[in-house]
Design an enzyme around this catalytic site. Structure first.
Site, PDB file in Angstrom:
ATOM      1  N   ASP A 150       0.725  -1.139  -0.170  1.00  0.00           N
ATOM      2  CA  ASP A 150       0.052  -0.162   0.064  1.00  0.00           C
ATOM      3  C   ASP A 150       0.832   1.257   0.165  1.00  0.00           C
ATOM      4  OD1 ASP A 150       0.311   1.157   2.766  1.00  0.00           O
ATOM      5  OD2 ASP A 150      -0.681  -0.484   3.505  1.00  0.00           O
ATOM      6  N   GLU A 151       0.181   2.227   0.006  1.00  0.00           N
ATOM      7  CA  GLU A 151       0.930   3.694  -0.200  1.00  0.00           C
ATOM      8  C   GLU A 151       1.219   4.222   0.961  1.00  0.00           C
ATOM      9  OE1 GLU A 151      -3.359   4.654   0.007  1.00  0.00           O
ATOM     10  OE2 GLU A 151      -2.252   3.196  -0.584  1.00  0.00           O
TER      11      GLU A 151
END
Length: 371
Positions: free
Chosen positions: A69-70
């Site tokens: 994920d970011e």
């Protein structure tokens, strides 16, 4: 029983550092270059799209063994055809960047999902009470480490972007029913809301909303989204089904410890109170994974059935603790652990903190899943 586990994870990107542990192929060298992708503030799916865009190649020509994920700084291996490979750095704005390294090897096939063995995590858990930080620290004993068992739930990253209201599982469920118009409507609504609030919006979704707002038919615009992203939506719906089925198995043990409040996307998922309850769960539960979409609507999605362990284990190494400079009067704890492929560090941390809080509030109650 419901326990309030107060802490903050991912307060800043440097609090959440992930390094993928992958297995390169053993076959003869070939036409595919493997390189290291480092990124911050960008999902893997968005990073693959940006790599393809920067190098002028098809997005399908860039492969990764897993998704990161970011919200953090992540490091993973990607593959692409050797003749198109060149290292680069892209600055994407405040606290957002990605870097592709020089090739680390050449092989005769692109990266596949089975190449991912797991992930190493270096995390800072912030905003803990002094008592909670001390309770977790004391579990390490003189060796500064302890084993933690957790229910292997998919966490909220699988169902939407943090800080937004993307209902990826609802989009996927509509695709499974062959209702592309409903899938497009849900995605358009949620993406438009996120954009209006200045939230994080991956490029493909932003272009989808712009196309629809410009008059393009909703289903036509939706089909322009990459098959990789649409498969992610379908996988999100199937992951939600797995979570709910696993939660039912947990509840059937008779020893549930509630992990989330009603407002949380995973409110239906439960933790456990004691390793005996963990041992009574089935070793694994079948999980369907989407493999391919038809060229038109989502009818006839090709599936494969896999098996996902209901419980996973990790050894938590305690690095240091002390006052939290970002949350006055609170404490921070730095830890390291490894998880197998597909397991979520955020879920592991939440279960660890919740279980330890439960044990400290009720000394007669064993911390869930600990040895």
């Amino acid at each position: 029983m419901s326990i309030a586990a107060a802490y903050t994870l991912k307060h800043q990107h440097t609090d959440f550092v992930v390094k993928e542990v992958s297995r390169p192929p053993v076959e003869q060298p070939g036409d595919y270059a493997y390189a290291v992708l480092e990124k911050r503030g960008v999902t893997t799916l968005e990073a693959l799209r940006l790599i393809a865009e920067h190098l002028g190649i098809q997005e399908s020509d860039v492969s990764a063994a897993g998704l990161k994920d970011e919200d953090g700084i992540t490091r993973q291996t990607v593959s692409l055809r050797a003749e198109t490979m060149r290292p680069f750095w892209i600055d994407l704005g405040p606290e957002k960047w990605l870097r592709l390294s020089a090739p680390i090897g050449q092989y005769d096939r692109p990266l596949e999902k089975g190449a991912l063995l797991g992930n190493d995590f270096w995390l800072v858990i912030r905003n803990l009470s002094e008592e909670a930080a001390e309770s977790i620290w004391n579990r390490g004993g003189s060796r500064g480490q302890f084993r933690q068992y957790v229910v292997n739930y998919f966490d909220r990253q699988r169902f939407g972007v943090p800080g937004s209201n993307y209902r990826t599982a609802d989009v996927g469920a509509a695709l499974l029913e062959g209702d592309t118009r409903r899938a497009a409507a849900v995605l358009h609504h949620d993406t438009a809301v996120a954009m209006s609030r200045g939230g994080l919006v991956p490029g493909e979704q932003a272009r989808f909303v712009q196309d629809v707002n410009a008059g393009m038919d909703c289903r036509t615009a939706f089909r322009a989204i990459s098959s990789r992203l649409r498969l992610f939506f379908v996988g999100s719906a199937l992951s939600r089904d797995w979570n709910l089925q696993t939660a039912q198995s947990v509840a059937a043990t008779g020893h549930p410890l509630r992990l989330y409040g009603d407002e949380h996307p995973l409110a239906g998922c439960l933790g456990l109170a004691g390793p005996q309850a963990l041992a009574s769960l089935p070793a694994g539960i079948a999980l369907k994974e989407p493999v391919a979409l038809p060229s038109e609507d989502g009818v006839g999605i090709t599936m494969r059935e896999t098996w996902r362990a209901t419980v996973t284990a990790t050894k938590v190494f305690l690095i240091d603790r002390g006052p939290d400079e970002h949350f006055p009067g609170r404490h921070a704890l730095r830890v390291f652990f490894n998880l197998p492929s597909g397991s979520y560090a955020t879920s592991a941390v939440h279960q660890m903190v919740t279980a330890t809080t439960a044990a400290s509030q009720d000394p007669g109650r064993a911390a869930a899943g600990t040895t």
